[in-house]
Design a protein around this motif. Structure first.
Motif: not given
Lengths: 655, 339
Positions: B300-329
């Motif tokens: 819900h908090k990422l709603a605007r980003l999800l709608v406007n962004d064009k990337r298929d996968f958005i990287p996700v970090t925990r405490d600055g370190a990458s843990i992978g990426a989530m599918s935008r669709s």
């Protein structure tokens, strides 16, 4: 899904059994009237009656002497006597240790005002102060304090014993199971039956009086304690456990304080029953208000009787109102920094008033004790007034007329008819009544109980007792139920009449003899009259309560169906109120059994008379047989009517 | 949540109500249903429950009335004796504790808050709060000082001398909370603490409760029948029905992958976007490109980003370190409520 309660309608077989029993009873009675019934079917032959009294005497003597119970109770007597002497000294100046008393009457009245104000504001203050000032001024201070000195010993004793037994009954199922039947017998046992063992085991006078009073007041305390403890909310209990309470801490800090209301209601009942009984112990030589009242009524001094009656009533109302106010009194918080004196204002004030008046009494003796001839008693004048009033032609002809009508046309024929019914027929009538209302089990119990009464050898006197009860309760119903129905029509009148009933129920039963004797003199009509007044109170009360608690949506439904007032009453309100009214009817019968025994004092030919006679001797066995007879008859009614009321409530889906 | 030994650990716990529950449980076949047992005259309060509660976690037990949630929590503190299975608290089998040790355990480690408060009517706020300390035998001065401290903590300063009946429902529950905290328990049981309160007050108390939890960081077992409340508060939720646990998992997983039909019905009307976090959607084998989002953000908090962004996968970090990426669709499906 709504579960359908498994309620049995009155089955046809039950009705048929009742009709059969009744039919046989009628046939037997007709045979008796036509003189063909053999004598052994009319009354059980004397030869067949087991000498229960003698067996009981043997048993009592064994317990008393061989088991050493008498030694033990006499030992207790010595201790109790000391306590009573001390309270006697403090209250009315008996010459015993600590030789401090008597407390000046002004000091007691003053403290009563302070306590009354603390508990219930100005109204209770006036009531408390007024009661004691009246008692002192009318010249009954000493006898009133003789009564009070026993009350202050018996009531706490009954409280402690009742509370402990109540806790035990709540905690251990086996105690509860043992105590329950004993309690129901105790509550129906005529009070004369309490008195004789008290005399034999605890000597005549205040000690026996205190013991009888204590025992009499214990049962409701047990019941209220158990009830209160069972009602403590499970969450409060769990909160206590999670706070790490040990078993004793649970009881002391969680259970007992949470059951405060019920326990205090128990205290109120203990006080009221103690007062009622302590007055009655006049019959075993206990001095005080009761003894004086007994003497005055015996010599037909109506003015003084009336004055003493007022004193007893005032005391009863004061004690009742104050203890009830204590029940609802809740703790209140003080702002931070409130001084000790301010937080304990009442205590400080009470002590100050007490010391002040005590000092005053040294200077002004009249503030200490009111001597002979200084009082305002109008006994003789009142006496003349009342007797003068009763001697007026119209009044006399009315009271005489009532007496004549009742005696000749109703009471005596009714009594003679009941006596003429053969014993087995009478038992069958009672059994039919029990089967019809209660069921098979109740019918069997009724046969056993009345059978035992028949075997006791006191059948005729038992029947006379039963007749007085039934006659008085029937007349009480004719008068009481219409009053209740009328009062229930408006909120205002319901409240007023209920308040009057509440107040009347606090009066010690002895008081009800006064108006009856005033109107009808020392006659059989006065006996029925006194029972009548006493029994009418619960009838009115429960009629109003039953009618007022009919769910409003049902009366509204009747209104919307276009029912007239009368249709609504007959078709909706009365049927729904009937179970509650039955409880009132039951109480009326219990009260009547109680009163009919006291009325022995006026002069009756029933069990009460015999019971009263045993008090003069040491006939414990006979005393018990007589007492149990009354108890068995009362229990039969209690069992049947309460069963019927419970069944009916369930069938109607009432709480 | 940590990997260390659980604070409360229960294995195959049974609580049956009826005439002779032990005997019945011993000879009962394993596939008996709740209704079968009821026909035999037994009610399964708790039915074969195995569950661990870890240090510092908030486990919410959720279920409708009669589902056995209150019974289960009362087994944890042995307010109820269980019929079968074992319950360990800090590695200690509580069913074998003698009464004295059990009392000690409650006096030192456990606090409980009740639905209808369970306050002692004859004691002032201060005395109610100090009650567990008094039972423990602490002297008047220390227990008063400690009680005042907790009363201040729950915001009831100045009402110390009031009696329960002089307080509103919300205030009474604050007293209940203060009392349960007075002994500084490690484990905190809350049995529908806010159910008896008005909706507005309930919300306020939930916020207050979250504030306290951030401050104190206790191990908490919280009971509720309100799914929204459970989602708002829980680290993990255990959903109960007829005495058994249907599913025990994080809110995200329950919403995304309901284990049974019963659980799915609960999640139907829930706005999943407010529950599901980026971290849950992240796939470790996807690297993604561009600016990352934090694992703790809800869809819900990422709603605007999800709608406007064009990337298929958005990287996700925990405490600055990458843990992978989530599918935008996938995230957009959740946001739009697509099945």
């Amino acid at each position: 899904m709504v579960a359908i309660p498994s309620v049995t309608r009155t089955p046809m077989t039950r009705n048929r059994t009742a009709i059969w029993l009744l039919g046989i009873a009628i046939v037997l009675t007709i045979l008796q009237y036509s003189g063909v019934l053999p004598a052994w079917l009319h009354r059980i032959p004397d030869a067949m009656i087991p000498p229960a009294a003698i067996w009981l005497d043997v048993f009592f003597n064994f317990v008393k002497d061989d088991l050493g119970l008498l030694k033990f109770t006499r030992f207790l007597t010595a201790g109790l006597e000391n306590v009573l002497d001390t309270s006697g000294n403090i209250f009315y100046g008996k010459r015993r240790w600590p030789n401090l008393g008597p407390i000046p009457w002004t000091a007691i009245a003053g403290v009563a005002v302070v306590v009354g104000y603390y508990l219930g504001g100005w109204r209770l203050a006036v009531l408390g102060g007024g009661t004691f000032i009246w008692t002192a001024l009318i010249g009954q201070w000493k006898i009133a304090m003789e009564t009070m000195s026993v009350l202050v010993v018996a009531a706490p004793l009954a409280f402690v014993i009742g509370l402990s037994l109540g806790i035990a009954a709540w905690k251990y199922a086996w105690v509860d199971k043992t105590i329950k039947p004993v309690l129901s017998v105790l509550q129906t046992l005529p009070f004369f039956t309490y008195l004789l063992p008290a005399v034999i085991f605890f000597k005549v006078g205040p000690t026996a009086g205190a013991v009888a009073t204590t025992i009499y007041a214990i049962p409701p305390m047990i019941l209220m304690t158990t009830l209160g403890l069972q009602k403590v909310s499970p969450e409060v209990v769990e909160a206590g456990k999670m706070s790490g309470c040990s078993k004793f801490q649970m009881l002391r800090h969680v259970y007992i304080p949470s059951a405060r209301t019920e326990i205090l209601v128990g205290v109120n009942q203990v006080i009221m029953l103690c007062l009622a009984m302590v007055v009655l112990t006049a019959f075993i030589g206990m001095p005080g208000l009761g003894a004086k009242l007994l003497a005055m009524m015996g010599s037909f001094k109506l003015g003084r009787s009336f004055e003493i009656g007022v004193t007893i009533v005032l005391l009863a109302v004061t004690l009742d109102r104050m203890s009830k106010a204590w029940v609802v009194k809740q703790p209140e918080h003080f702002e931070k920094g409130t001084s000790w004196v301010n937080r304990h204002k009442t205590l400080v004030l009470a002590i100050a008033v007490f010391i002040g008046f005590t000092l005053l009494s040294f200077v002004l003796p009249i503030a200490g004790t009111i001597g002979r001839g200084q009082d305002f008693s109008q006994g003789k004048e009142l006496d003349n007034l009342i007797k003068g009033f009763l001697a007026i032609d119209i009044v006399q002809s009315i009271t005489y007329g009532i007496r004549y009508f009742l005696n000749v046309w109703i009471l005596n024929p009714f009594r003679d008819f009941m006596l003429s019914i053969p014993t087995p027929a009478m038992i069958m009538v009672v059994a039919a009544f029990a089967v019809w209302l209660g069921g098979k089990r109740e019918g069997v119990i009724a046969v056993i109980f009345f059978g035992l009464v028949a075997l006791s050898g006191w059948w005729d006197r038992s029947i006379i007792t039963l007749y007085s009860v039934l006659a008085a309760v029937s007349i009480a119903m004719l008068l009481g139920i219409p009053i209740g129905v009328l009062a229930a029509r408006s909120d205002k009148w319901s409240q007023r009449v209920l308040l009057a009933c509440d107040t009347a129920q606090t009066f010690p039963s002895f008081i009800y003899l006064i108006p009856a004797i005033m109107l009808f003199g020392i006659t059989a009509t006065a006996v029925v009259g006194s029972i009548l007044i006493f029994a009418m109170v619960p009838l009115i009360r429960y009629t109003i309560e039953g009618l007022r608690t009919v769910p409003p949506e049902m009366t509204e439904a009747a209104d919307m169906a276009g029912a007239t007032r009368m249709q609504k009453l007959v078709n909706v309100q009365l049927p729904l109120a009937l179970p509650t009214m039955a409880v009132g009817f039951n109480q009326a019968i219990m009260f009547a059994f109680f009163m009919v025994i006291i009325a022995a004092f006026i002069g009756t030919q029933d069990l009460g008379q015999e019971l009263q006679r045993t008090l003069a001797g040491t006939d414990l066995g006979k005393n018990f047989v007589l007492g149990i007879c009354v108890s068995l008859m009362a229990l039969t009614f209690d069992l049947v009517i309460m069963k019927w009321a419970a069944d009916k409530k369930k069938a109607l889906g009432l709480p | 949540m940590s990997t260390e030994r659980p604070v409360i650990s229960c294995k195959n716990v049974w609580k049956l109500f009826g005439a002779d529950p032990e005997k019945y449980l011993a000879k009962m076949s394993s596939d008996m249903s709740f209704d079968d047992m009821r026909e035999d005259g037994y009610i399964a309060g708790v039915k074969d429950v195995s569950l661990d509660v870890f240090k510092g976690e908030m486990l919410v037990i959720m279920g409708l009335s009669g589902s056995g949630k209150s019974t289960l929590v009362r087994c944890f503190s042995r307010l109820h004796e269980i019929t079968g299975g074992t319950i360990e608290v800090d590695g200690q089998d509580i069913m074998s504790l003698p009464e004295k040790d059990l009392i000690d355990l409650r006096r030192s480690k456990m606090g409980m808050v009740f639905q209808s408060f369970g306050l002692l009517p004859h004691r002032s706020v201060l005395d109610n709060v100090a009650f567990p300390l008094e039972m423990r035998g602490q002297d008047k001065h220390t227990r008063r000082a400690r009680a005042l401290e907790v009363i201040k903590l729950v915001g009831l300063e100045g009402r110390e001398e009031y009696f329960p009946r002089e307080l509103s429902g919300g205030q009474q529950q604050r007293v209940g909370i203060a009392r349960s905290l007075a002994i500084e328990p490690d484990i905190w049981f809350l049995d529908e603490p806010f159910s008896a309160l008005d909706p507005l007050i309930r919300r306020e108390m939930q916020d207050e409760f979250l504030r306290l939890q951030q401050l104190l960081n206790k191990t908490i077992v919280f009971i509720t029948h309100d799914f929204d409340e459970a989602l708002r508060l829980a680290d993990r939720i255990a959903i109960m029905k007829d005495g058994a646990v249907e599913q025990c998992d994080t809110p995200d997983q329950i919403v995304l992958h309901p284990a049974t039909e019963y659980v799915r019905k609960f999640t139907e009307d829930i706005d999943k976007a407010r529950v599901v976090h980026a971290g849950v959607l992240a796939k470790a084998d996807q690297p993604g490109t561009g600016d990352p989002v934090d694992t703790g953000m809800t869809v819900h908090k990422l709603a605007r980003l999800l709608v406007n962004d064009k990337r298929d996968f958005i990287p996700v970090t925990r405490d600055g370190a990458s843990i992978g990426a989530m599918s935008r669709s996938e995230a957009l499906d959740i946001l739009l409520g697509a099945e």
